[in-house]
Design an enzyme around this catalytic site. Sequence first.
Site, mmCIF file in Angstrom:
data_model
loop_
_atom_site.group_PDB
_atom_site.id
_atom_site.type_symbol
_atom_site.label_atom_id
_atom_site.label_comp_id
_atom_site.label_asym_id
_atom_site.label_seq_id
_atom_site.Cartn_x
_atom_site.Cartn_y
_atom_site.Cartn_z
ATOM 1 N N LYS B 79 158.098 34.011 92.887
ATOM 2 C CA LYS B 79 157.539 32.773 93.424
ATOM 3 C C LYS B 79 156.757 33.066 94.703
ATOM 4 O O LYS B 79 157.167 33.909 95.502
ATOM 5 C CB LYS B 79 158.675 31.783 93.711
ATOM 6 C CG LYS B 79 158.203 30.386 94.108
ATOM 7 C CD LYS B 79 159.386 29.446 94.311
ATOM 8 C CE LYS B 79 158.940 28.054 94.705
ATOM 9 N NZ LYS B 79 160.087 27.143 94.893
ATOM 10 N N SER B 154 159.810 22.691 92.484
ATOM 11 C CA SER B 154 158.602 23.366 92.910
ATOM 12 C C SER B 154 158.388 24.737 92.243
ATOM 13 O O SER B 154 157.269 25.220 92.215
ATOM 14 C CB SER B 154 158.615 23.559 94.427
ATOM 15 O OG SER B 154 159.645 24.432 94.818
ATOM 16 N N SER B 178 164.559 22.689 92.916
ATOM 17 C CA SER B 178 163.309 23.391 92.599
ATOM 18 C C SER B 178 163.430 24.570 91.642
ATOM 19 O O SER B 178 162.416 25.079 91.178
ATOM 20 C CB SER B 178 162.637 23.868 93.885
ATOM 21 O OG SER B 178 161.946 22.805 94.476
#
Lengths: 97, 485
Positions: B79, B154, B178
Site C-alpha cells: 500500500k 482505503s 481500511s
Amino acid sequence: MTRISNEQVKHVANLARLEISEEEAEIFTKQLDAIITFAEQLNELDTTNVEPTYHVLDMKNVFREDSKEKGLPREEVLKNAPDHQDGQIKVPAIIGE
Amino acid sequence: MSLFDYKVSDLHELLHKKELKVADLVDESYKRIAQVDGKVQAFLTLDEEKARQTANSLDVKLNANPASNLLFGMPIGIKDNIVTKGLRTTCASKILENFNPIYDATVVQKLQQQETVTIGKLNMDEFAMGSSNENSHYQKTRNPWDLDRVPGGSSGGSAASVAAGEVLFSLGSDTGGSIRQPAAFCGVVGLKPTYGRVSRFGLVAFASSLDQIGPITRTIEDNAYLLQAISGLDPMDSTSANVDVPNFVSALTGDVKGLKIAVPKEYLGEGVTETVRQSVLDALKVLEKQGAVWEEVSLPHSKYALAAYYLLSSSEASANLARFDGVRYGYRTPNADNLLDLYKKSRAEGFGDEVKRRIMLGTFALSSGYYDAYYKKAQQVRTLIKKDFEDVFEKYDVIIGPTTPTPAFKIGENIDDPLTMYVNDILTIPVNLAGVPGISVPCGFDNGLPLGLQIIGKHFDEKTIYRVAHAFEQATDYHKQKPGL
C-alpha cells in the site's frame, strides 16, 4: 441551530494552515456542521467519571537508552526538499523588511 | 490457471523442487498487470526493473542452496502509505507526488529479510481517508468483480490487486476498516491485527492510536504466514507491543468444537441488507455443524462508535498531517510571498477535499473551548466501547458479524455526502477503537458481488481468529471463486 459558523470555519482553516476561498468556506461550513451535529449524539451518553482512553494497551512510557545515534545523512535528507542551498533547506523570508 | 491460485506453501515446494523459478512468479505478476491493470487500476507505481533483477539474483541463490524462508521469492504489493526506500511513496496525495523515501518501513525490512519481491505500490484513498478509493488524487481503482463498482477503501488497491491475480498477496493498513472492508468487497481475506502487533514505523500516520498494518491474501494460511513475517516488537515504534509472537499457522487445526461465538444483535440490525444478514446466519450454521456454539449478545455502545471515531481519528490526523508544510519534503506552492503563505498555499493546493475536511474537523475538536465537549467526550465513549468488547470476551471466544452492511457500491454513488460514505465502516470501526484484532473472510455473494464475514478476537488472540476462519474456509468454496476479468 448551527454548530459551526462560516467565521469559525475560516478561523479553524487558519489554525490548520489551509488557505480556503469564500466558496470553499461555505461548503465546508455545511459539511462540518452536519458532521458535528451527527457527533453530538455522543451527548446522549452519561460519561461522568468515565476515564478517557488515549491508548488501548496498558502501556507506560517507553524509553530507549540515552545514547548517541547517527541521524540520517544530510545529502539524503535534502533529496526530497523542494529548495535548498549550502546544505540548508531554503524558505521565503520569515521576517519582513 | 494462475500461479497465484497456489498457496504460499505450495509455491515454496515447487521452488524447492526446482519446478518453478522466482522469475516465473515475478513474470506472472507483471504479465497479469499488463493484461488487467488498465481496467482495475490498482497500482500507482511499479518497480519492474528492480523486481526482475531481484528475482534473478534469488534464482541464483536458490540454485546454490534451498530457500530457508517460506516467503522466499513471493511477489507482494505494498500500500502506498508504507514507505519504501527509493520507491516513490505518495499516499495517493498530490502533496507527496515526487516523494522518494530515504528509508524502509519496518514491515518492508522484515519482508526483505524473508526475501519477498516487491512488485509495486498500491492505490488508496488519500492518506487512507475514505472507503472507496475515490479520494485518490491519481486514479479510481475498480472492483475486479464489477468494474462499475468501488473496490472499497482505503486499501482498495491492495485488495483489488490480490482479487485480480496481479500479486500473490499485499499489505494494507486499517484505521477504521481500511483492510477488512475492501477485502470483503473484493472477495479476499484481510486481517487487522491487534493494535501493537505490527510496527507502524514507516507507515505514514493517519490516526496513530488506531492505525495497524495487516496482510491481504487469498487464503487464511497465507494470511497467517504473512502476519508471522511482519509481527513483533520494534524499537523504532514505542507503541509496538512487547508480547510473544506465536506460531499463527499452528492454529489452523480445523477444530472449532466447543468454541463459543457471540453474535452482536447490533451487527445484524438496521442498514444491514437481508442478503448480508442471511450470509452471516449461513456461516454460523457451517460453524455450528463443526461443533461451535453461538448466542446473540449486545455491544450496547456500537451506535456511538462512528461519531467517536470521526472525532478521534480526525483529531489525530490534524496533528499528524501538520508535517506536510511544503518545507522539508513534498509539494511546495510556486506562489508564496512569505512563509505563512507558503504553508497555507502548499497545503491548500496539495491536499484533497476529504483530507482538508478531516484536518479542519480535528482542528476544531481540539481547539480551545471545544476540546472537552468533543475530543475528551469521544475518548470517554471509546472507553465504553472497549468495555463492551471486554464484557463479551469474558464469556465468548470470538465475535462474528458481517464486515460491511452492503456489498460494493457503485462508483460515484456516495461521493457527495461524507456522512453516507462514513456509514460503510459502522461494523469495522468499533474494532479499531477497542484495539482488538479482526478479519474479513469471503462468505457469499449478492448478485455476483462478494460478501465478507467478520471474525473479531481478543487482544493478541489472532490465533483463535485464524482457527475459526480456517475451519469456515475449509468447509466452503467462496475463496476459490475468481472474478471474470
